[in-house]
Design a protein around this motif. Structure first.
Motif, mmCIF file in Angstrom:
data_model
loop_
_atom_site.group_PDB
_atom_site.id
_atom_site.type_symbol
_atom_site.label_atom_id
_atom_site.label_comp_id
_atom_site.label_asym_id
_atom_site.label_seq_id
_atom_site.Cartn_x
_atom_site.Cartn_y
_atom_site.Cartn_z
ATOM 1 N N ARG A 113 0.826 -1.209 0.000
ATOM 2 C CA ARG A 113 0.000 0.000 0.000
ATOM 3 C C ARG A 113 0.863 1.263 0.000
ATOM 4 O O ARG A 113 0.532 2.256 -0.638
ATOM 5 N N THR A 114 2.001 1.225 0.699
ATOM 6 C CA THR A 114 2.911 2.375 0.726
ATOM 7 C C THR A 114 3.420 2.680 -0.677
ATOM 8 O O THR A 114 3.465 3.846 -1.101
ATOM 9 N N LEU A 115 3.777 1.648 -1.423
ATOM 10 C CA LEU A 115 4.290 1.845 -2.785
ATOM 11 C C LEU A 115 3.204 2.381 -3.711
ATOM 12 O O LEU A 115 3.471 3.199 -4.595
ATOM 13 N N GLU A 116 1.954 1.907 -3.498
ATOM 14 C CA GLU A 116 0.842 2.430 -4.297
ATOM 15 C C GLU A 116 0.648 3.920 -4.041
ATOM 16 O O GLU A 116 0.469 4.712 -4.970
ATOM 17 N N ALA A 117 0.673 4.310 -2.756
ATOM 18 C CA ALA A 117 0.500 5.722 -2.393
ATOM 19 C C ALA A 117 1.645 6.563 -2.944
ATOM 20 O O ALA A 117 1.454 7.708 -3.380
ATOM 21 N N LEU A 118 2.841 6.002 -2.945
ATOM 22 C CA LEU A 118 4.007 6.719 -3.465
ATOM 23 C C LEU A 118 3.855 6.972 -4.954
ATOM 24 O O LEU A 118 4.156 8.059 -5.458
ATOM 25 N N GLU A 119 3.333 5.975 -5.659
ATOM 26 C CA GLU A 119 3.114 6.117 -7.104
ATOM 27 C C GLU A 119 2.030 7.151 -7.387
ATOM 28 O O GLU A 119 2.167 7.980 -8.290
ATOM 29 N N GLU A 120 0.954 7.123 -6.577
ATOM 30 C CA GLU A 120 -0.132 8.088 -6.748
ATOM 31 C C GLU A 120 0.350 9.515 -6.494
ATOM 32 O O GLU A 120 -0.116 10.472 -7.115
ATOM 33 N N GLY A 121 1.294 9.658 -5.557
ATOM 34 C CA GLY A 121 1.800 10.987 -5.212
ATOM 35 C C GLY A 121 2.968 11.436 -6.050
ATOM 36 O O GLY A 121 3.628 12.433 -5.699
ATOM 37 N N GLY A 122 3.255 10.710 -7.118
ATOM 38 C CA GLY A 122 4.364 11.100 -7.986
ATOM 39 C C GLY A 122 5.711 10.989 -7.300
ATOM 40 O O GLY A 122 6.627 11.779 -7.568
ATOM 41 N N GLY A 123 5.849 10.013 -6.393
ATOM 42 C CA GLY A 123 7.126 9.812 -5.705
ATOM 43 C C GLY A 123 7.273 10.609 -4.430
ATOM 44 O O GLY A 123 8.322 10.564 -3.777
ATOM 45 N N GLU A 124 6.229 11.377 -4.071
ATOM 46 C CA GLU A 124 6.295 12.184 -2.845
ATOM 47 C C GLU A 124 5.129 11.850 -1.924
ATOM 48 O O GLU A 124 4.044 11.469 -2.366
ATOM 49 N N LEU A 125 5.353 12.028 -0.629
ATOM 50 C CA LEU A 125 4.317 11.806 0.379
ATOM 51 C C LEU A 125 4.270 13.009 1.308
ATOM 52 O O LEU A 125 5.299 13.624 1.595
ATOM 53 N N ASN A 126 3.074 13.331 1.774
ATOM 54 C CA ASN A 126 2.966 14.423 2.738
ATOM 55 C C ASN A 126 2.510 13.944 4.103
ATOM 56 O O ASN A 126 2.307 14.738 5.013
ATOM 57 N N ASP A 127 2.317 12.610 4.241
ATOM 58 C CA ASP A 127 1.905 12.061 5.531
ATOM 59 C C ASP A 127 2.184 10.554 5.527
ATOM 60 O O ASP A 127 2.421 9.967 4.474
ATOM 61 N N PHE A 128 2.152 9.960 6.710
ATOM 62 C CA PHE A 128 2.267 8.507 6.779
ATOM 63 C C PHE A 128 1.081 7.876 6.052
ATOM 64 O O PHE A 128 -0.036 8.396 6.087
ATOM 65 N N VAL A 129 1.334 6.745 5.438
ATOM 66 C CA VAL A 129 0.310 6.069 4.636
ATOM 67 C C VAL A 129 -0.560 5.203 5.543
ATOM 68 O O VAL A 129 -0.057 4.471 6.394
ATOM 69 N N SER A 130 -1.894 5.294 5.355
ATOM 70 C CA SER A 130 -2.813 4.449 6.101
ATOM 71 C C SER A 130 -3.032 3.145 5.339
ATOM 72 O O SER A 130 -3.590 3.143 4.246
ATOM 73 N N THR A 131 -2.576 2.043 5.924
ATOM 74 C CA THR A 131 -2.748 0.735 5.275
ATOM 75 C C THR A 131 -4.219 0.364 5.199
ATOM 76 O O THR A 131 -4.680 -0.203 4.211
ATOM 77 N N ALA A 132 -4.970 0.678 6.272
ATOM 78 C CA ALA A 132 -6.400 0.358 6.286
ATOM 79 C C ALA A 132 -7.129 1.087 5.164
ATOM 80 O O ALA A 132 -7.941 0.492 4.444
ATOM 81 N N LYS A 133 -6.829 2.373 4.985
ATOM 82 C CA LYS A 133 -7.455 3.131 3.905
ATOM 83 C C LYS A 133 -7.149 2.491 2.553
ATOM 84 O O LYS A 133 -8.024 2.345 1.692
ATOM 85 N N GLY A 134 -5.897 2.090 2.379
ATOM 86 C CA GLY A 134 -5.487 1.491 1.115
ATOM 87 C C GLY A 134 -6.248 0.224 0.781
ATOM 88 O O GLY A 134 -6.543 -0.049 -0.376
ATOM 89 N N VAL A 135 -6.580 -0.558 1.806
ATOM 90 C CA VAL A 135 -7.309 -1.810 1.590
ATOM 91 C C VAL A 135 -8.688 -1.538 1.001
ATOM 92 O O VAL A 135 -9.091 -2.151 0.006
ATOM 93 N N LEU A 136 -9.425 -0.606 1.605
ATOM 94 C CA LEU A 136 -10.774 -0.305 1.120
ATOM 95 C C LEU A 136 -10.726 0.424 -0.215
ATOM 96 O O LEU A 136 -11.530 0.151 -1.117
ATOM 97 N N GLN A 137 -9.775 1.347 -0.358
ATOM 98 C CA GLN A 137 -9.653 2.083 -1.615
ATOM 99 C C GLN A 137 -9.358 1.138 -2.774
ATOM 100 O O GLN A 137 -9.970 1.239 -3.844
ATOM 101 N N SER A 138 -8.454 0.205 -2.554
ATOM 102 C CA SER A 138 -8.111 -0.760 -3.600
ATOM 103 C C SER A 138 -9.311 -1.641 -3.952
ATOM 104 O O SER A 138 -9.550 -1.952 -5.121
ATOM 105 N N LEU A 139 -10.080 -2.048 -2.934
ATOM 106 C CA LEU A 139 -11.270 -2.863 -3.173
ATOM 107 C C LEU A 139 -12.259 -2.124 -4.067
ATOM 108 O O LEU A 139 -12.767 -2.676 -5.056
ATOM 109 N N VAL A 140 -12.544 -0.869 -3.729
ATOM 110 C CA VAL A 140 -13.539 -0.098 -4.494
ATOM 111 C C VAL A 140 -13.047 0.162 -5.916
ATOM 112 O O VAL A 140 -13.796 0.009 -6.894
#
Length: 964
Positions: free
Chosen positions: A406-433
């Motif tokens: 999920r961290t790598l997915e968020a990194l890709e979505e942010g163009g290689g940058e992050l502005n906060d710690f990644v929520s694994t739980a959020k990533g699970v539901l977001q990926s499902l939808v």
């Protein structure tokens, strides 16, 4: 319950539990130096004597005298080589199972077996394990026992003159990329071994080959099938199974076909027959298997003493903020379930598509709430870790997963940058939808129908064409509906993602990143996981992603480097994931600088006992200054009991099979979380019927409850929330029930679970009152009870190597103490006419009293002597190689007592000090069983005479190393 209907409780009253472990020392082999650490065996297995040793080792005296192999390791080597001299009835060479736990030196034992065969001219061996990194351990073990001339090569570097090929199970099923003569690694190995291969094949950590026998709709794994095929292709190979968790469940023993427990010449024609018999008879049957294997000389299982080890369960309270966040998440998932259902109906989805969709939905649901469960404990773990380090200890925190994907997915979505710690739980539901919500993209929809949108100028003709296309090809477009339906589904999808974004502000960040950050950052925490990078907070407060690799340390050996920093005391906190749970040693070793006591905290309970034991074994090993402290953190969320229950079930079964006594694991205090058994399923059925009948008068359970939970808010909540209610209903699946209640708000979840728990307790108590409760091994002859051996009958039994025997003991027990409960059985209120002094005198004179029970005794009703309240009892105990006469015992028990009667194992110590472990035979089964065993005994005596004559005529069949 009326007094006259009250059933007796003599088993629970009379039979108690004694010690679980006994100090272990080799009995039949008197060579070698004492093992450097105290080693124990369950007292059940210690009551079983292994066969006599006739095999003489060829290992050099220097290796033995210098203690390079301890007496315990030499014993296992000797029995393994001795077992390899025998053949099964189907002409396959018999195998050996090493069940030693971490710290007994399983690696050196395996190296010793390979060395022994090398010295006898069998120069080639195969060594399978779980990781390529363990090849270096194999080389070290061979070198440490004086076998430095034996070269170990990886499977990808097979040399014609290689001595040992080391391979992983995954490589066993791999395909060669070189395009050479042999397309698969499997065929390459067979060619290297040759047609008449009689060398050693070691299946180390062999639990990885489990699941050969499919459960339910699952299929056997390729690895498991490859392990079986390799054994079938090389029938003369000397097979060694090695794992502390190799037989955590009898169903996972399917690949151990060389043990000779099932197949030709055994009571079980196929593995499935063996499984059905064992699982039908309960825990006692599994214990018989372990003891019988040791008795026959095919199994050994020792482990480091747990003396000094402490176990504690830390229940973590939930904060109000956490409860609010959790309840918001529940409401979002309820909404998601409704929208998934509506969209699937709009799309007129096929049944196969719906099945796949719901599979993905419930899988994500389970992972999402698991991450929330873990997050609830982070603050407490950080607090405890800081306290322990301050108190002069060091901390190891165990996780199973890292959330890196999920961290790598968020990194890709942010163009290689992050502005906060990644929520694994959020990533699970977001990926499902995003991936599985039934709302097809409009462009993809028309592409599926073969319509080129670019050729159309206005939307109207497109829609018309789409409709015409759909009508002309109804079969291809059965799951596609009108443009409006697609738009509606897409709108639902957008709404779900918008709600998730609002909730994301409250969702917890990645647990691993948060832990490291709270505990002082990477410079203070040794991370041993499989991930390549992590999210860190910088000095200026910003958040960034960084690679775990360092300037001088490539990521491939980073875990070993981090381990060394921990062992050197540079870092006093270590975090390990499943990826680092095999082969890494983190104990307070006498040879390392950091000898602080280890406190091993389990933040995320492993999914199985196999993984749990692997992880626990990292901090409790040989040559340690102090034993570790184990802390299991479990939140107040009832649904999290799901994860504890899975581990508890495996640990309980693991104790029965790999160590011969289910109570061997009870000191971990997880047994109270084991719900997935027949009593739990019975309780679940009662609860489910209550839920089904919410719209009608409630179905009261057959136990005396006040019914607070029936009448309370929980059932009103369920009645108003059909989405949750319908998702819960499953009469047999404890796991599904405990998974699904995670998706209920905290108060309702805990209330429903409390009702389930109360029902389960009542079911268990009812089983105990009726004498149907399976209590595993029970003890006689402890405390105030004396056991006297009255008679013993011996019968020969068939066996593929040497003939064994069973003994039927008649024992007499006498208790010097009359319990209050026994007095109450015979003198219930209102019946007493004698004075208390007369009662006492009668007890002292006769040992028991006879009173009118109006024929209520269960034993008396089937023609047996009523023993309720008696201080003097008679038991019939069948000992020895019970497995070889299993079907005969089964037949007698079934014909007299019914097919589902439990097999009760009893352990006793007689007045003259003899220790006996065996199966209790009901008195009314003794005569028919004796007749059957006597008839087979005569035929077996004849077979023994024939075998002795054959051996005299064929002395060359006996190993040249035999000690005559």
């Amino acid at each position: 319950m009326k007094e006259e209907e009250e059933p007796e409780e003599e088993e629970e009253e009379e039979l108690g539990h004694a010690e679980t472990y006994a100090e272990y020392m080799p009995i039949k082999l008197k060579i070698g130096e004492r093992h450097p650490d105290p080693v124990v065996e369950t007292s059940s297995l210690s009551s079983v004597t292994p066969p006599n040793v006739w095999y003489r080792l060829s290992i050099p005296e220097e290796t033995i005298d210098r203690g390079w192999l301890s007496a315990l390791q030499l014993e296992a080597i000797t029995y393994a080589c001795q077992q390899h001299e025998t053949f099964l009835p189907n002409a396959d060479r018999a195998a050996y199972l090493i069940g030693d736990g971490a710290g007994v030196g399983k690696g050196r034992t395996i190296a010793g077996i390979i060395y022994e065969n090398y010295l006898l001219g069998r120069k080639r061996s195969l060594w399978f394990s779980v990781s390529n990194d363990l090849k270096y351990d194999a080389e070290r073990d061979l070198r440490d026992i004086g076998a430095k001339n034996i070269q170990v090569h990886s499977l990808n570097k097979v040399l014609k003159n290689a001595s040992v090929i080391f391979a992983t199970y995954s490589s066993l099923i791999g395909e060669s990329q070189s395009g050479g003569k042999y397309k698969t690694r499997f065929k390459q190995l067979l060619h290297w071994c040759g047609d008449d291969f009689d060398g050693v094949i070691v299946f180390d950590e062999c639990h990885k080959a489990k699941n050969v026998c499919p459960i339910g709709s699952s299929k056997p794994t390729k690895t498991g099938l490859a392990v079986l095929e390799l054994q079938n292709k090389l029938p003369k190979a000397r097979v060694v199974y090695a794992s502390a968790t190799g037989a955590s469940e009898p169903r996972n023993m399917a690949y151990m076909n060389r043990l000779g427990i099932w197949g030709d010449g055994t009571p079980f024609k196929e593995f499935t027959n063996f499984i059905q018999a064992v699982e039908r008879r309960g825990v006692g049957a599994m214990e018989i298997v372990a003891m019988d294997m040791k008795l026959r000389g095919m199994y050994i299982a020792r482990q480091l003493s747990f003396q000094g080890v402490t176990f504690k369960i830390e229940e973590v309270p939930l904060t109000q903020d956490y409860i609010k966040m959790y309840n918001k998440s529940v409401r979002l998932w309820v909404s998601a379930r409704e929208k998934f259902q509506q969209a699937a109906n709009l799309m007129d989805a096929e049944q196969r598509m719906k099945k796949s969709m719901w599979g993905q939905f419930w899988s994500a649901h389970q992972r999402f709430f698991k991450y929330l469960c873990i997050a609830s404990k982070v603050r407490r773990v950080v607090q405890l870790a800081r306290e322990e380090v301050k108190n002069g200890k060091c901390v190891v925190i165990g996780l199973q997963s890292t959330g890196e994907a999920r961290t790598l997915e968020a990194l890709e979505e942010g163009g290689g940058e992050l502005n906060d710690f990644v929520s694994t739980a959020k990533g699970v539901l977001q990926s499902l939808v995003e991936k599985h919500f039934p709302a097809p993209d409009r462009q993809k929809l028309f592409s599926l129908l073969g319509i080129d949108l670019s050729a159309k100028k206005t939307p109207s003709p497109v829609e018309t064409a789409a409709e015409q296309k759909a009508k002309s090809e109804p079969e291809e477009s059965s799951c596609v509906t009108s443009h409006d339906a697609v738009e509606d589904a897409q709108q639902m999808k957008r709404e779900l993602l918008e709600k998730l974004e609002k909730l994301a502000e409250d969702l917890p960040p990645n647990t691993l990143d948060e832990l490291i950050d709270e505990l002082g950052g990477p410079e203070n925490v040794a991370e041993m996981t499989g991930r390549k990078g992590r999210v860190v907070s910088n000095d200026d407060g910003s958040i960034s992603y960084e690679s775990r690799s360092e300037l001088d340390v490539p990521v491939e050996i980073l875990n070993l480097t981090e381990k060394q920093r921990f062992m050197d005391g540079e870092k006093n906190i270590a975090i390990i994931s499943e990826a680092a749970s095999s082969g890494i040693s983190l104990q307070a070793d006498r040879r390392v600088k950091n000898q602080r006591r280890r406190v091993h905290m389990t933040l995320e309970l492993p999914w199985s006992a196999d993984r749990a034991i692997q992880q626990f074994g990292r901090t409790h090993r040989s040559n340690q200054v102090t034993a570790p402290e184990y802390v299991f953190l479990i939140s107040e969320l009832a649904g999290e009991q799901r994860f504890a229950s899975i581990v508890a079930k495996r640990l309980e079964s693991l104790g029965a099979l790999t160590h011969g006594d289910r109570r061997a694991t009870e000191t971990r205090d997880l047994s109270r979380f084991n719900f997935d058994n027949k009593y739990g399923r019975n309780a679940l059925e009662i609860v489910m019927k209550s839920i089904v009948n919410l719209d009608s008068p409630l179905v009261s359970p057959p136990y005396d409850f006040e019914g607070d939970f029936f009448k309370g808010k929980i059932f009103l909540f369920l009645k108003c929330n059909n989405q949750i209610r319908n998702g819960l209903i499953d009469y047999n699946n404890i796991g599904k029930f405990l998974n699904r209640i995670l998706g209920m708000e905290v108060q309702q979840q805990n209330a429903l679970f409390q009702y389930f728990s109360d029902t389960l307790n009542a079911v268990v108590q009812n089983a105990k009152k009726n004498g149907r409760y399976d209590m595993g091994i029970l003890d006689l002859g402890s405390g105030d009870e004396k056991v006297k051996k009255v008679d013993v009958k011996k019968f020969l039994t068939p066996g593929y190597s040497t003939s064994g025997h069973v003994e039927l003991y008649t024992v007499y027990t006498h208790s010097t103490k009359l319990t209050a409960k026994q007095c109450l059985y015979y003198f219930p209120a209102g019946l007493i006419s004698k004075s208390f002094l007369e009662v006492v005198l009668a007890v002292l004179m006769f040992g028991f009293l006879v009173a009118d029970r109006r024929g209520n005794c269960k034993k008396a009703s089937v023609g047996l002597q009523c023993e309720i309240g008696l201080r003097c009892r008679t038991y019939y105990v069948l000992c020895g190689s019970v497995l070889s006469v299993w079907t005969k015992v089964e037949g007698v028990l079934a014909s007299v007592s019914g097919s589902n009667v439990k097999m009760q194992i009893v352990r006793l110590r007689t007045e003259d000090g003899q220790r006996i472990v065996g199966l209790i035979i009901p008195a009314n089964c003794v005569a028919p069983l004796t007749n059957i065993l006597s008839s087979s005994d005569q035929s077996q005596q004849l077979a023994v005479q024939q075998q002795q004559m054959w051996q005299q005529l064929h002395p060359q069949s006996i190993s040249h190393t035999a000690n005559t």
